[in-house]
Design an enzyme around this catalytic site. Structure first.
Site, mmCIF file in Angstrom:
data_model
loop_
_atom_site.group_PDB
_atom_site.id
_atom_site.type_symbol
_atom_site.label_atom_id
_atom_site.label_comp_id
_atom_site.label_asym_id
_atom_site.label_seq_id
_atom_site.Cartn_x
_atom_site.Cartn_y
_atom_site.Cartn_z
ATOM 1 N N HIS A 104 3.599 1.880 -9.090
ATOM 2 C CA HIS A 104 4.391 2.308 -9.175
ATOM 3 C C HIS A 104 4.385 3.832 -10.075
ATOM 4 C CE1 HIS A 104 8.046 -0.005 -7.277
ATOM 5 N NE2 HIS A 104 7.378 -0.689 -7.770
ATOM 6 N N ASP A 119 -0.581 -9.725 -4.697
ATOM 7 C CA ASP A 119 0.752 -8.618 -4.936
ATOM 8 C C ASP A 119 1.293 -7.472 -5.681
ATOM 9 O OD1 ASP A 119 3.797 -8.354 -4.417
ATOM 10 O OD2 ASP A 119 4.682 -9.889 -5.722
ATOM 11 N N ASN A 158 8.537 -9.293 -9.554
ATOM 12 C CA ASN A 158 9.145 -10.428 -8.947
ATOM 13 C C ASN A 158 8.476 -11.576 -8.302
ATOM 14 O OD1 ASN A 158 11.266 -11.599 -7.822
ATOM 15 N ND2 ASN A 158 12.576 -9.893 -6.926
ATOM 16 N N LEU A 177 0.688 -1.103 -0.254
ATOM 17 C CA LEU A 177 -0.586 0.013 0.330
ATOM 18 C C LEU A 177 0.662 1.215 0.158
ATOM 19 C CD1 LEU A 177 -3.053 -0.801 2.235
ATOM 20 C CD2 LEU A 177 -2.331 -1.471 -0.178
HETATM 21 ZN ZN LIG Z 1 8.356 -10.860 -2.709
HETATM 22 ZN ZN LIG Z 2 4.920 -8.671 -2.509
#
Ligand SMILES: [Zn+2]
Ligand SMILES: [Zn+2]
Length: 444
Positions: free
Chosen positions: A311, A307, A280, A65
Protein backbone atom coordinates in the site's frame (compact mmCIF):
# COMPACT_ATOMS: atom_id res chain seq x y z
CA UNK A 1 23.59 -22.43 -21.59
CA UNK A 2 25.10 -24.44 -18.77
CA UNK A 3 25.27 -23.46 -15.11
CA UNK A 4 26.88 -25.49 -12.33
CA UNK A 5 25.90 -24.63 -8.77
CA UNK A 6 28.92 -26.10 -7.05
CA UNK A 7 29.96 -27.05 -3.50
CA UNK A 8 26.58 -26.36 -1.92
CA UNK A 9 24.64 -28.45 0.55
CA UNK A 10 21.53 -29.68 -1.26
CA UNK A 11 18.22 -30.07 0.53
CA UNK A 12 15.50 -31.47 -1.72
CA UNK A 13 12.82 -33.32 0.27
CA UNK A 14 11.04 -34.26 -2.98
CA UNK A 15 13.87 -36.73 -3.58
CA UNK A 16 14.98 -37.29 0.01
CA UNK A 17 18.26 -35.49 -0.68
CA UNK A 18 20.08 -33.89 2.24
CA UNK A 19 23.78 -33.89 1.36
CA UNK A 20 26.59 -32.14 -0.49
CA UNK A 21 25.83 -32.16 -4.24
CA UNK A 22 26.55 -30.10 -7.33
CA UNK A 23 23.60 -29.09 -9.48
CA UNK A 24 24.01 -29.02 -13.25
CA UNK A 25 21.56 -26.91 -15.24
CA UNK A 26 21.19 -26.91 -19.03
CA UNK A 27 18.78 -24.82 -21.08
CA UNK A 28 16.65 -23.89 -18.12
CA UNK A 29 16.17 -27.42 -16.78
CA UNK A 30 17.94 -29.60 -14.24
CA UNK A 31 20.41 -31.71 -16.21
CA UNK A 32 21.61 -33.75 -13.26
CA UNK A 33 23.04 -33.93 -9.76
CA UNK A 34 26.79 -34.42 -9.62
CA UNK A 35 29.12 -35.34 -6.81
CA UNK A 36 31.28 -32.52 -5.57
CA UNK A 37 34.38 -34.39 -6.75
CA UNK A 38 33.10 -34.72 -10.34
CA UNK A 39 34.76 -32.62 -13.00
CA UNK A 40 33.14 -29.35 -14.02
CA UNK A 41 31.27 -30.03 -17.27
CA UNK A 42 32.67 -28.24 -20.30
CA UNK A 43 31.55 -24.66 -20.85
CA UNK A 44 29.60 -24.43 -17.62
CA UNK A 45 29.38 -21.15 -15.74
CA UNK A 46 30.10 -21.92 -12.07
CA UNK A 47 28.18 -20.44 -9.12
CA UNK A 48 30.13 -21.34 -6.00
CA UNK A 49 27.73 -22.16 -3.15
CA UNK A 50 30.31 -23.19 -0.56
CA UNK A 51 28.77 -23.04 2.90
CA UNK A 52 25.28 -22.46 1.48
CA UNK A 53 22.09 -24.50 1.19
CA UNK A 54 20.80 -25.22 -2.33
CA UNK A 55 17.04 -25.91 -2.48
CA UNK A 56 14.27 -26.13 -5.10
CA UNK A 57 13.03 -22.63 -5.99
CA UNK A 58 10.65 -21.31 -3.35
CA UNK A 59 7.03 -20.67 -4.36
CA UNK A 60 5.01 -17.96 -2.61
CA UNK A 61 1.40 -19.12 -2.91
CA UNK A 62 -0.11 -15.78 -1.94
CA UNK A 63 0.89 -12.31 -3.16
CA UNK A 64 -0.91 -9.15 -4.25
CA UNK A 65 0.96 -7.55 -7.16
CA UNK A 66 -1.59 -4.72 -7.70
CA UNK A 67 -1.22 -4.68 -11.50
CA UNK A 68 -3.47 -4.10 -13.38
CA UNK A 69 -5.06 -1.05 -11.80
CA UNK A 70 -3.00 0.04 -8.79
CA UNK A 71 0.47 0.40 -10.26
CA UNK A 72 1.26 3.20 -7.81
CA UNK A 73 1.43 0.50 -5.09
CA UNK A 74 3.28 -2.22 -7.02
CA UNK A 75 3.70 -3.54 -10.54
CA UNK A 76 4.23 -7.09 -11.66
CA UNK A 77 7.84 -6.11 -12.38
CA UNK A 78 8.57 -4.50 -9.00
CA UNK A 79 6.74 -7.27 -7.18
CA UNK A 80 8.71 -9.91 -9.05
CA UNK A 81 11.95 -8.05 -8.24
CA UNK A 82 11.06 -8.04 -4.54
CA UNK A 83 10.18 -11.72 -4.81
CA UNK A 84 13.52 -12.87 -6.18
CA UNK A 85 15.36 -10.58 -3.72
CA UNK A 86 13.53 -12.46 -0.98
CA UNK A 87 14.41 -15.90 -2.35
CA UNK A 88 11.11 -16.64 -4.12
CA UNK A 89 11.54 -18.08 -7.62
CA UNK A 90 7.77 -18.10 -8.13
CA UNK A 91 4.81 -16.14 -6.84
CA UNK A 92 1.09 -16.80 -7.19
CA UNK A 93 -0.82 -13.60 -7.88
CA UNK A 94 -4.17 -13.06 -6.17
CA UNK A 95 -6.96 -11.81 -8.45
CA UNK A 96 -8.10 -8.70 -6.52
CA UNK A 97 -6.63 -6.26 -9.02
CA UNK A 98 -8.59 -3.66 -10.97
CA UNK A 99 -10.11 -5.18 -13.00
CA UNK A 100 -10.36 -8.40 -11.00
CA UNK A 101 -8.73 -11.39 -12.68
CA UNK A 102 -12.01 -13.02 -13.61
CA UNK A 103 -11.39 -13.35 -17.35
CA UNK A 104 -8.82 -14.91 -19.68
CA UNK A 105 -7.83 -11.42 -20.91
CA UNK A 106 -6.63 -10.35 -17.45
CA UNK A 107 -4.94 -13.72 -16.89
CA UNK A 108 -3.03 -13.36 -20.16
CA UNK A 109 -2.06 -9.76 -19.35
CA UNK A 110 -0.49 -10.85 -16.04
CA UNK A 111 1.46 -13.64 -17.71
CA UNK A 112 2.71 -11.30 -20.45
CA UNK A 113 3.85 -8.66 -17.94
CA UNK A 114 5.69 -11.33 -15.95
CA UNK A 115 7.40 -12.62 -19.08
CA UNK A 116 8.48 -9.10 -19.92
CA UNK A 117 9.97 -8.61 -16.44
CA UNK A 118 11.97 -11.89 -16.67
CA UNK A 119 12.40 -12.19 -12.91
CA UNK A 120 10.17 -14.53 -10.89
CA UNK A 121 7.64 -16.92 -12.39
CA UNK A 122 4.20 -15.40 -11.83
CA UNK A 123 1.28 -17.82 -11.65
CA UNK A 124 -2.10 -16.06 -11.76
CA UNK A 125 -4.96 -17.11 -9.52
CA UNK A 126 -8.41 -16.47 -11.00
CA UNK A 127 -11.42 -15.29 -9.05
CA UNK A 128 -14.08 -17.69 -7.79
CA UNK A 129 -16.94 -15.32 -8.58
CA UNK A 130 -17.28 -12.57 -11.17
CA UNK A 131 -15.74 -9.39 -9.79
CA UNK A 132 -15.23 -11.39 -6.55
CA UNK A 133 -18.73 -10.16 -5.71
CA UNK A 134 -19.91 -13.52 -4.46
CA UNK A 135 -22.96 -13.70 -6.72
CA UNK A 136 -22.05 -15.50 -9.95
CA UNK A 137 -19.28 -18.03 -10.71
CA UNK A 138 -16.35 -16.96 -12.90
CA UNK A 139 -15.45 -18.70 -16.15
CA UNK A 140 -12.90 -20.97 -14.48
CA UNK A 141 -12.38 -23.22 -17.51
CA UNK A 142 -11.51 -20.36 -19.86
CA UNK A 143 -9.18 -18.85 -17.28
CA UNK A 144 -7.51 -22.20 -16.72
CA UNK A 145 -6.88 -22.50 -20.44
CA UNK A 146 -5.28 -19.02 -20.26
CA UNK A 147 -3.02 -20.01 -17.36
CA UNK A 148 -4.59 -19.69 -13.90
CA UNK A 149 -3.40 -22.30 -11.40
CA UNK A 150 -6.09 -21.94 -8.69
CA UNK A 151 -9.16 -19.86 -7.83
CA UNK A 152 -9.81 -17.48 -4.94
CA UNK A 153 -11.87 -14.44 -3.99
CA UNK A 154 -9.08 -13.47 -1.57
CA UNK A 155 -9.66 -10.19 0.20
CA UNK A 156 -13.28 -11.24 0.55
CA UNK A 157 -14.91 -14.44 1.76
CA UNK A 158 -17.36 -16.34 -0.42
CA UNK A 159 -20.44 -15.13 1.45
CA UNK A 160 -22.71 -18.15 1.58
CA UNK A 161 -22.26 -21.89 1.99
CA UNK A 162 -24.49 -22.48 -1.03
CA UNK A 163 -22.30 -20.37 -3.31
CA UNK A 164 -19.13 -21.96 -1.92
CA UNK A 165 -20.55 -25.41 -2.54
CA UNK A 166 -21.24 -24.60 -6.20
CA UNK A 167 -17.77 -23.02 -6.52
CA UNK A 168 -16.09 -26.13 -5.13
CA UNK A 169 -18.03 -28.45 -7.41
CA UNK A 170 -17.22 -26.28 -10.44
CA UNK A 171 -13.50 -25.88 -9.54
CA UNK A 172 -13.15 -29.58 -8.88
CA UNK A 173 -14.31 -30.30 -12.42
CA UNK A 174 -11.36 -28.28 -13.73
CA UNK A 175 -8.86 -29.71 -11.23
CA UNK A 176 -8.46 -26.27 -9.62
CA UNK A 177 -7.71 -25.79 -5.93
CA UNK A 178 -10.06 -23.37 -4.13
CA UNK A 179 -8.08 -20.89 -2.01
CA UNK A 180 -10.25 -19.74 0.84
CA UNK A 181 -10.15 -16.36 2.61
CA UNK A 182 -12.00 -17.32 5.81
CA UNK A 183 -13.84 -14.38 7.35
CA UNK A 184 -17.43 -14.23 8.50
CA UNK A 185 -18.22 -10.64 7.69
CA UNK A 186 -21.20 -10.56 10.06
CA UNK A 187 -18.67 -10.96 12.88
CA UNK A 188 -15.62 -9.13 11.51
CA UNK A 189 -16.88 -6.06 9.66
CA UNK A 190 -15.80 -2.80 11.28
CA UNK A 191 -12.94 -4.41 13.21
CA UNK A 192 -9.34 -3.38 12.70
CA UNK A 193 -7.45 -5.77 15.01
CA UNK A 194 -7.87 -9.07 16.86
CA UNK A 195 -10.69 -8.98 19.39
CA UNK A 196 -9.32 -9.58 22.86
CA UNK A 197 -7.57 -7.95 25.79
CA UNK A 198 -5.51 -5.62 23.58
CA UNK A 199 -8.40 -4.37 21.45
CA UNK A 200 -10.19 -3.51 24.68
CA UNK A 201 -7.13 -1.72 26.11
CA UNK A 202 -6.46 0.18 22.89
CA UNK A 203 -10.08 1.09 22.25
CA UNK A 204 -10.16 -0.44 18.77
CA UNK A 205 -13.00 -2.52 17.41
CA UNK A 206 -11.97 -6.19 17.27
CA UNK A 207 -12.33 -9.05 14.81
CA UNK A 208 -12.94 -12.22 16.82
CA UNK A 209 -11.10 -15.46 16.12
CA UNK A 210 -14.53 -16.98 15.61
CA UNK A 211 -14.97 -14.95 12.40
CA UNK A 212 -12.13 -16.93 10.80
CA UNK A 213 -13.16 -20.20 12.41
CA UNK A 214 -16.79 -20.08 11.23
CA UNK A 215 -15.70 -20.14 7.58
CA UNK A 216 -12.87 -22.61 8.21
CA UNK A 217 -15.29 -25.11 9.74
CA UNK A 218 -17.94 -24.40 7.07
CA UNK A 219 -15.54 -24.94 4.20
CA UNK A 220 -13.96 -28.09 5.65
CA UNK A 221 -17.50 -29.49 5.80
CA UNK A 222 -18.02 -28.43 2.18
CA UNK A 223 -14.73 -30.07 1.18
CA UNK A 224 -16.20 -33.29 2.53
CA UNK A 225 -19.49 -32.74 0.72
CA UNK A 226 -17.91 -31.90 -2.65
CA UNK A 227 -14.58 -33.73 -2.64
CA UNK A 228 -12.89 -30.51 -3.79
CA UNK A 229 -9.38 -29.47 -2.81
CA UNK A 230 -9.73 -26.56 -0.40
CA UNK A 231 -6.70 -24.55 0.66
CA UNK A 232 -7.21 -22.19 3.59
CA UNK A 233 -5.23 -18.99 3.09
CA UNK A 234 -3.38 -17.30 5.96
CA UNK A 235 -4.69 -19.39 8.89
CA UNK A 236 -4.14 -17.47 12.12
CA UNK A 237 -6.29 -18.99 14.86
CA UNK A 238 -6.25 -22.11 16.97
CA UNK A 239 -9.75 -23.07 15.83
CA UNK A 240 -8.99 -22.73 12.11
CA UNK A 241 -5.84 -24.83 12.47
CA UNK A 242 -7.75 -27.40 14.51
CA UNK A 243 -10.40 -27.56 11.75
CA UNK A 244 -7.67 -28.35 9.20
CA UNK A 245 -6.13 -30.92 11.54
CA UNK A 246 -9.48 -32.71 11.89
CA UNK A 247 -10.17 -32.52 8.14
CA UNK A 248 -6.80 -34.06 7.36
CA UNK A 249 -7.36 -36.80 9.94
CA UNK A 250 -10.59 -37.73 8.14
CA UNK A 251 -8.77 -37.90 4.84
CA UNK A 252 -10.20 -34.74 3.26
CA UNK A 253 -8.35 -32.81 0.59
CA UNK A 254 -7.76 -29.77 2.80
CA UNK A 255 -4.49 -27.84 3.08
CA UNK A 256 -3.47 -24.48 4.55
CA UNK A 257 -0.79 -21.83 4.66
CA UNK A 258 0.45 -19.36 7.27
CA UNK A 259 1.87 -15.87 6.76
CA UNK A 260 5.18 -14.98 8.48
CA UNK A 261 3.65 -12.14 10.52
CA UNK A 262 1.29 -14.63 12.15
CA UNK A 263 4.15 -16.63 13.61
CA UNK A 264 6.51 -13.69 14.20
CA UNK A 265 4.19 -11.14 15.87
CA UNK A 266 1.24 -11.02 18.24
CA UNK A 267 -1.43 -8.40 18.85
CA UNK A 268 0.33 -6.46 21.63
CA UNK A 269 2.52 -4.78 18.95
CA UNK A 270 -0.58 -2.82 17.89
CA UNK A 271 -0.01 -0.77 21.06
CA UNK A 272 1.89 1.94 19.15
CA UNK A 273 -1.00 2.27 16.66
CA UNK A 274 1.47 1.74 13.80
CA UNK A 275 -0.78 0.98 10.81
CA UNK A 276 1.94 -1.38 9.53
CA UNK A 277 0.67 -3.80 12.17
CA UNK A 278 -2.79 -3.82 10.56
CA UNK A 279 -3.63 -6.72 8.31
CA UNK A 280 -6.45 -9.18 7.69
CA UNK A 281 -6.55 -11.66 9.35
CA UNK A 282 -5.18 -9.49 12.15
CA UNK A 283 -2.21 -10.24 14.38
CA UNK A 284 -3.60 -12.61 17.00
CA UNK A 285 -3.01 -13.06 20.71
CA UNK A 286 -0.18 -15.26 21.95
CA UNK A 287 -2.32 -18.37 22.44
CA UNK A 288 -3.12 -18.32 18.72
CA UNK A 289 0.53 -17.72 17.79
CA UNK A 290 1.33 -20.81 19.91
CA UNK A 291 -1.24 -22.77 17.87
CA UNK A 292 0.40 -21.57 14.63
CA UNK A 293 3.79 -22.79 15.86
CA UNK A 294 2.27 -26.15 16.86
CA UNK A 295 0.63 -26.44 13.43
CA UNK A 296 3.95 -25.74 11.72
CA UNK A 297 5.76 -28.24 13.90
CA UNK A 298 3.29 -31.12 13.47
CA UNK A 299 2.71 -30.68 9.73
CA UNK A 300 -0.90 -29.43 9.92
CA UNK A 301 0.25 -26.26 8.18
CA UNK A 302 1.46 -27.07 4.66
CA UNK A 303 3.03 -23.83 3.48
CA UNK A 304 4.48 -20.45 4.36
CA UNK A 305 3.08 -17.71 2.09
CA UNK A 306 3.64 -13.99 2.49
CA UNK A 307 0.26 -12.39 1.70
CA UNK A 308 2.47 -9.55 0.39
CA UNK A 309 0.04 -6.61 0.26
CA UNK A 310 1.67 -3.33 -0.78
CA UNK A 311 0.00 0.00 0.00
CA UNK A 312 1.11 3.57 -0.61
CA UNK A 313 2.51 5.47 2.40
CA UNK A 314 -0.29 8.07 2.15
CA UNK A 315 -2.92 5.35 2.49
CA UNK A 316 -1.25 3.86 5.55
CA UNK A 317 -0.79 7.33 7.12
CA UNK A 318 -4.43 7.38 8.26
CA UNK A 319 -5.93 6.68 11.68
CA UNK A 320 -5.56 3.02 12.64
CA UNK A 321 -9.22 2.14 12.04
CA UNK A 322 -9.24 3.98 8.69
CA UNK A 323 -6.00 2.56 7.20
CA UNK A 324 -6.14 -0.31 4.70
CA UNK A 325 -5.26 -3.87 5.74
CA UNK A 326 -1.99 -5.47 4.65
CA UNK A 327 1.81 -5.37 4.77
CA UNK A 328 4.61 -6.17 2.35
CA UNK A 329 6.42 -9.43 3.03
CA UNK A 330 8.39 -10.84 0.12
CA UNK A 331 11.84 -9.74 1.30
CA UNK A 332 11.47 -10.62 4.99
CA UNK A 333 9.68 -13.98 4.91
CA UNK A 334 12.62 -16.35 4.55
CA UNK A 335 14.72 -14.46 7.09
CA UNK A 336 11.84 -14.59 9.58
CA UNK A 337 11.28 -18.29 8.94
CA UNK A 338 14.96 -19.12 9.42
CA UNK A 339 15.37 -16.89 12.48
CA UNK A 340 12.08 -17.61 14.26
CA UNK A 341 11.30 -21.18 13.18
CA UNK A 342 14.49 -23.01 12.19
CA UNK A 343 16.92 -21.46 14.68
CA UNK A 344 14.30 -21.66 17.45
CA UNK A 345 13.94 -25.39 16.77
CA UNK A 346 10.25 -25.37 15.73
CA UNK A 347 11.04 -26.86 12.29
CA UNK A 348 14.07 -28.30 10.52
CA UNK A 349 15.68 -26.74 7.47
CA UNK A 350 14.33 -29.67 5.47
CA UNK A 351 10.79 -28.94 6.67
CA UNK A 352 11.25 -25.29 5.70
CA UNK A 353 11.98 -26.40 2.13
CA UNK A 354 8.82 -28.51 2.19
CA UNK A 355 6.79 -25.53 3.42
CA UNK A 356 8.20 -23.10 0.83
CA UNK A 357 8.76 -25.25 -2.24
CA UNK A 358 7.64 -28.89 -2.25
CA UNK A 359 4.15 -28.45 -0.77
CA UNK A 360 3.16 -25.27 -2.67
CA UNK A 361 4.02 -27.03 -5.97
CA UNK A 362 1.90 -30.02 -4.95
CA UNK A 363 -1.07 -27.96 -3.73
CA UNK A 364 -1.27 -25.95 -6.97
CA UNK A 365 -0.26 -28.84 -9.26
CA UNK A 366 2.78 -26.93 -10.56
CA UNK A 367 4.40 -29.60 -12.69
CA UNK A 368 8.22 -29.81 -12.55
CA UNK A 369 8.43 -27.18 -9.78
CA UNK A 370 9.33 -27.60 -6.11
CA UNK A 371 11.89 -30.24 -6.97
CA UNK A 372 15.43 -30.53 -8.35
CA UNK A 373 14.71 -33.82 -10.11
CA UNK A 374 16.38 -34.26 -13.47
CA UNK A 375 14.23 -32.62 -16.13
CA UNK A 376 12.48 -30.23 -13.71
CA UNK A 377 12.55 -26.46 -14.23
CA UNK A 378 15.87 -25.15 -12.90
CA UNK A 379 14.35 -22.88 -10.24
CA UNK A 380 16.70 -22.70 -7.26
CA UNK A 381 16.76 -20.86 -3.94
CA UNK A 382 20.14 -20.55 -2.24
CA UNK A 383 20.13 -19.91 1.49
CA UNK A 384 22.74 -18.82 3.98
CA UNK A 385 21.22 -20.06 7.25
CA UNK A 386 23.81 -18.21 9.33
CA UNK A 387 24.09 -14.79 7.70
CA UNK A 388 23.05 -12.05 10.11
CA UNK A 389 21.47 -9.08 8.35
CA UNK A 390 19.23 -6.12 9.05
CA UNK A 391 16.21 -5.34 6.90
CA UNK A 392 16.37 -1.80 5.54
CA UNK A 393 13.07 -0.93 3.85
CA UNK A 394 14.59 2.04 2.02
CA UNK A 395 16.46 -0.51 -0.08
CA UNK A 396 13.41 -2.65 -0.79
CA UNK A 397 12.68 -3.63 -4.39
CA UNK A 398 8.95 -3.25 -3.73
CA UNK A 399 7.28 0.04 -4.62
CA UNK A 400 5.68 0.14 -1.18
CA UNK A 401 7.16 0.45 2.30
CA UNK A 402 4.39 -0.82 4.57
CA UNK A 403 6.26 -3.28 6.76
CA UNK A 404 6.46 -3.68 10.53
CA UNK A 405 9.89 -5.33 10.14
CA UNK A 406 12.05 -2.35 9.13
CA UNK A 407 15.31 -2.35 11.08
CA UNK A 408 14.86 -5.89 12.33
CA UNK A 409 18.01 -8.02 12.51
CA UNK A 410 17.60 -11.64 11.50
CA UNK A 411 19.82 -14.71 11.39
CA UNK A 412 19.47 -16.46 8.02
CA UNK A 413 18.68 -15.20 4.53
CA UNK A 414 18.06 -16.20 0.95
CA UNK A 415 21.23 -15.07 -0.86
CA UNK A 416 20.60 -16.07 -4.49
CA UNK A 417 17.65 -16.99 -6.69
CA UNK A 418 17.79 -18.85 -9.98
CA UNK A 419 14.78 -19.02 -12.32
CA UNK A 420 14.84 -21.41 -15.28
CA UNK A 421 18.63 -21.53 -15.07
CA UNK A 422 19.14 -17.74 -14.95
CA UNK A 423 20.64 -16.10 -11.87
CA UNK A 424 18.00 -13.42 -11.30
CA UNK A 425 19.21 -12.34 -7.86
CA UNK A 426 22.48 -12.52 -5.98
CA UNK A 427 22.99 -10.85 -2.60
CA UNK A 428 25.56 -8.07 -2.81
CA UNK A 429 27.68 -9.84 -0.19
CA UNK A 430 27.34 -13.25 -1.82
CA UNK A 431 31.06 -13.54 -2.59
CA UNK A 432 32.30 -11.93 0.60
CA UNK A 433 30.19 -14.09 2.85
CA UNK A 434 31.48 -17.18 1.14
CA UNK A 435 35.10 -16.04 1.45
CA UNK A 436 34.67 -15.42 5.17
CA UNK A 437 33.18 -18.88 5.56
CA UNK A 438 36.10 -20.41 3.71
CA UNK A 439 38.57 -18.57 5.90
CA UNK A 440 36.68 -19.68 8.98
CA UNK A 441 36.95 -23.25 7.80
CA UNK A 442 40.63 -22.75 6.97
CA UNK A 443 41.30 -21.43 10.47
CA UNK A 444 39.95 -24.56 12.14
ZN1 LIG B 1 -7.09 -13.00 2.45
ZN1 LIG C 1 -4.27 -11.89 0.53
Amino acid sequence: MRLLIANGYMIDPSQGINTGKNLLIEDGRVAGLLDRSDETPEGAQVLDATGLVVAPGFIDMHVHLREPGQEYKETIETGAAAAVAGGWASVCAMPNTDPINDSPAVTRFIIEQAERARLANVFPIGSITKGSKGAELSEMGEMKAAGIIAVSDDGRPVPTAGMMRRAMEYARGFGLTVVDHCEDKTLATGGSMHEGRWSLLLGLRGMPAAAEEMDAVRDCALAELTGAHVHLAHVSTRGAIEAVRRAKASGLNVTCEVAPHHFALSDEVVEGYDTNTKMNPPLRSREHVEAVLEGLGDGTIDAIATDHAPHHADEKALEYDQAPFGITGLETAIGLALDRLVHEGTISLEHLVELCAVNPARIFNLVDRGTLRKGAWADVTIIDPEMTWTFDVTRSKSKSRNTPFNGLTLRGAAVATVVAGRIVYRHEEFGRVRTEKQSAVALK
